[in-house]
Write an enzyme that holds these catalytic residues in place. Structure first.
Site, mmCIF file in Angstrom:
data_model
loop_
_atom_site.group_PDB
_atom_site.id
_atom_site.type_symbol
_atom_site.label_atom_id
_atom_site.label_comp_id
_atom_site.label_asym_id
_atom_site.label_seq_id
_atom_site.Cartn_x
_atom_site.Cartn_y
_atom_site.Cartn_z
ATOM 1 N N HIS A 120 33.227 45.235 -4.103
ATOM 2 C CA HIS A 120 31.894 45.585 -5.145
ATOM 3 C C HIS A 120 31.048 44.621 -4.836
ATOM 4 O O HIS A 120 30.886 43.618 -5.233
ATOM 5 C CB HIS A 120 32.466 45.469 -6.557
ATOM 6 N N HIS A 159 36.812 51.318 -0.771
ATOM 7 C CA HIS A 159 38.220 51.158 -1.208
ATOM 8 C C HIS A 159 39.051 51.507 -0.007
ATOM 9 O O HIS A 159 38.660 52.454 0.800
ATOM 10 C CB HIS A 159 38.456 51.951 -2.414
ATOM 11 N N VAL A 183 46.596 51.021 2.969
ATOM 12 C CA VAL A 183 47.581 51.379 3.788
ATOM 13 C C VAL A 183 48.955 51.016 3.287
ATOM 14 O O VAL A 183 48.899 49.898 2.973
ATOM 15 C CB VAL A 183 47.217 51.050 5.370
ATOM 16 N N ARG A 184 50.025 51.709 3.557
ATOM 17 C CA ARG A 184 51.180 51.434 2.702
ATOM 18 C C ARG A 184 52.365 52.240 3.471
ATOM 19 O O ARG A 184 52.238 53.291 4.123
ATOM 20 C CB ARG A 184 51.071 51.726 1.242
ATOM 21 N N GLY A 195 54.884 45.818 -11.252
ATOM 22 C CA GLY A 195 54.227 44.792 -10.451
ATOM 23 C C GLY A 195 53.328 43.765 -11.050
ATOM 24 O O GLY A 195 53.363 43.689 -12.239
ATOM 25 N N ARG A 196 52.642 43.031 -10.151
ATOM 26 C CA ARG A 196 51.701 41.735 -10.886
ATOM 27 C C ARG A 196 50.571 42.251 -11.215
ATOM 28 O O ARG A 196 49.910 42.909 -10.539
ATOM 29 C CB ARG A 196 51.661 40.975 -9.623
#
Length: 310
Positions: free
Chosen positions: A97, A107, A110-111, A260-261
């Protein structure tokens, strides 16, 4: 951890390093801070955040590698055959941002997922993409963004860019507003249509392309003058970004539902946002042109950037 997973992890860690280093070139004194974390249920990651820079108001580049005994509903709802499988999920996710309303928010993600069950073959897939959210649109930037996306996809088939561009336009649509979040880019999920090596090569092409797509835009726009009114409009449009991320974004939902965190998951949210009741842009204004022209389904590769663009 399998050899495949190790290779993906090594690439993702290197990608995080390279993206952070590239973005830091815009800053004189401000640098990313790193917060390494561990997930009690399994796994962990390293979150890197930059705030209050001269160019980047807030940015986060997060690496995570988490695992568990079962996929959360957000991941298995559209693929029920995966229910009850243990999983590993690795990824790099980032949102930038900028201060200047003339510099778009970007944005990228990749996963890699691998889901396993005793006595059955592992199921794996990749996902990711990148998208751009301008506040004051510029054709030159939109064309450049999509051209880099198309070039990254080209070695993998003549229709890959068009398919994943269309998927991006569909995915990043704010249903309750009936408008897109930005001018799109690429989005794909459940990618295993090629062999592993080809899919992994594609992911690397997309991850590497983000730097080439975004940095020239930041360089062109970061020093442009802007008014307080334009800053307020940027904050107003950021509200749309928040709405999408908290209501629809699959990654956000996956992270929250899988334990998740929270700080890392919500790092994508902008630092200052504005909601104004039933606000409408003045007809014919730059603000109106954003929704009337730029936030429309468009073939950006079919356009030629205006010669006067700066």
């Amino acid at each position: 951890m399998t050899t495949r997973t190790e290779a993906v992890k090594a690439y993702l860690l290197d990608l995080q390093d390279r993206i952070c280093s590239a973005l830091e070139t815009f800053e004189t004194d401000t640098r990313f801070i790193e917060d390494a974390w561990t997930r009690p249920a399994g796994g962990g990651g390293r979150t890197r955040v930059i705030e209050n820079g001269s160019v980047i108001e807030k940015g986060g580049v997060n690496f995570s590698h988490v695992f568990g005994s079962g996929l959360p509903p957000s991941a298995s709802a559209h693929r029920p055959e995966l229910a009850g499988r243990g999983f590993e999920a690795l990824g790099v996710s980032l949102v930038i941002h900028p201060h200047n309303p003339h510099v778009p928010t970007s944005h990228a993600n990749v996963r890699f997922f691998i889901a396993e069950k005793e006595g059955e073959e592992p199921v794996w897939w990749f996902g990711g993409g990148f998208d751009l959210t301008p506040y004051y649109g510029n054709e030159e930037d939109c064309i450049h963004w999509h051209r880099v996306a198309e070039q990254a996809c080209a070695p993998f088939g003549p229709d890959v860019y068009s398919r994943y561009k269309a998927w991006c336009d569909t995915y990043f649509h704010i249903k309750h507003r009936n408008e897109p979040r930005g001018i799109g880019g690429l989005f794909f999920d459940d990618l295993n249509e090629w062999d592993f090596d080809t899919c992994f090569a594609f992911i690397r092409a997309i991850g590497d392309a983000y730097i080439d797509a975004y940095l020239p835009i930041v360089q062109r726009r970061k020093a442009m003058a802007y008014t307080e009114q334009q800053r307020q409009f940027q904050e107003f449009r950021r509200g749309r970004y928040v709405e999408f991320n908290l209501v629809y974004d699959r990654g956000t939902l996956f992270g929250l539902q899988s334990g998740g965190r929270t700080e890392s998951i919500l790092m994508s949210l902008p630092p200052q946002v504005r909601w104004s009741y039933d606000w409408k842009a003045e007809v014919g204004s730059e603000e109106a042109r954003l929704t009337d022209y730029f936030l429309q389904d468009r073939d950006w590769l079919g356009l030629t950037a205006p010669k006067a663009a700066v």
